[in-house]
Design a protein around this motif. Structure first.
Motif, PDB file in Angstrom:
ATOM      1  N   CYS A  35       0.836  -1.200   0.000  1.00 24.80           N
ATOM      2  CA  CYS A  35       0.000   0.000   0.000  1.00 24.80           C
ATOM      3  C   CYS A  35       0.878   1.259   0.000  1.00 24.80           C
ATOM      4  N   THR A  36       0.345   2.351  -0.521  1.00 26.89           N
ATOM      5  CA  THR A  36       1.048   3.631  -0.512  1.00 26.89           C
ATOM      6  C   THR A  36       0.146   4.707   0.073  1.00 26.89           C
ATOM      7  N   GLU A  37       0.714   5.896   0.219  1.00 29.51           N
ATOM      8  CA  GLU A  37      -0.053   7.026   0.736  1.00 29.51           C
ATOM      9  C   GLU A  37      -1.156   7.477  -0.226  1.00 29.51           C
ATOM     10  N   GLU A  38      -1.199   6.890  -1.421  1.00 32.70           N
ATOM     11  CA  GLU A  38      -2.277   7.176  -2.352  1.00 32.70           C
ATOM     12  C   GLU A  38      -3.521   6.351  -2.046  1.00 32.70           C
ATOM     13  N   GLY A  39      -3.497   5.616  -0.919  1.00 28.58           N
ATOM     14  CA  GLY A  39      -4.624   4.774  -0.535  1.00 28.58           C
ATOM     15  C   GLY A  39      -5.616   5.502   0.323  1.00 28.58           C
ATOM     16  N   ARG A  40      -6.057   4.848   1.416  1.00 28.36           N
ATOM     17  CA  ARG A  40      -7.124   5.427   2.236  1.00 28.36           C
ATOM     18  C   ARG A  40      -6.753   6.808   2.738  1.00 28.36           C
ATOM     19  N   ASP A  41      -5.491   7.031   3.095  1.00 23.63           N
ATOM     20  CA  ASP A  41      -5.099   8.331   3.638  1.00 23.63           C
ATOM     21  C   ASP A  41      -5.253   9.435   2.628  1.00 23.63           C
TER      22      ASP A  41
END
Length: 219
Positions: free
Chosen positions: A211-217
């Motif tokens: 996962c990356t910061e382009e996900g839920r956050d």
């Protein structure tokens, strides 16, 4: 902007443009700072502590020999990034440069334990009671001390028979290297949800997500 104001994702990205040591991850700013020696790492640790006391805003710092793992988030703002976090990150970066520390974002990892569920509200209280966790967002549980992995209930009408999997959070800048290594080790990759996450399945059918910061956050 008030110090307690929660930053939008666009504002966080703007701050990170001038904070090359830092990455956005799971509601916080994170950095890995490698110092020339263990003694230098301890000195930088003490400096960070003094700055935190002066700012009345305290990061999580994990000292490992010559390396510090630092995370900044505002718990009183719902574990979100605020202007206070950006200001302290700026000060820590300046201190790191003075200490001769170098940033190693490729070492950033955060693990969530994800549990498939078609009705997570029915089971989340059990896990919270057992672990002593608190509710984070509507679909996850957090360790108040920040020591243990979060639990995220992945809502799905078709839960995988093996309902647990790890979500491995890495900076987007490092994700392609991690994915290449995972694939080279024998996993098959499903990029349907990239860049938020890529599902990796090992040779025995076990799954994990990169996962990356382009996900839920980033929603």
């Amino acid at each position: 902007m008030a110090a307690n104001d929660v930053l939008t994702r666009a504002q966080i990205d703007a701050e990170l443009a001038s904070l090359p040591h830092w990455r956005y991850r799971l509601g916080g700013l994170a950095a890995v700072l490698k110092c020339p020696t263990s003694a230098a790492a301890l000195e930088l640790f003490a400096t960070i502590g003094a700055m935190a006391q002066a700012a009345n805003h305290h990061p999580d710092v994990d000292w490992r020999y010559d390396t510090l793992f630092v995370t900044l988030t505002s718990h009183d703002a719902g574990s979100k990034v605020t202007a206070r976090d950006a200001a302290l990150a700026t000060a820590i970066s300046a201190a790191a440069v003075r200490a001769g520390a170098t940033a190693h974002p490729e070492l950033l990892r955060a693990v969530e334990i994800a549990l498939d569920s078609d009705d997570y509200a029915a089971i989340a209280p059990v896990w919270a009671a057992a672990l002593g966790f608190k509710a984070g967002e509507s679909d996850d549980l957090l360790d108040p001390s920040g020591r243990l992995p979060n639990i995220w209930f992945q809502e799905t009408q078709t839960p995988n028979p093996n309902r647990f999997h790890f979500d491995i959070h890495v900076p987007a800048s490092e994700a392609q290297g991690v994915l290449a290594a995972v694939e080279a080790a024998g996993a098959t990759l499903d990029h349907a949800n990239a860049p938020a996450f890529v599902i990796a399945t090992d040779a025995q059918g076990n799954r994990l997500c990169i996962c990356t910061e382009e996900g839920r956050d980033g929603a």
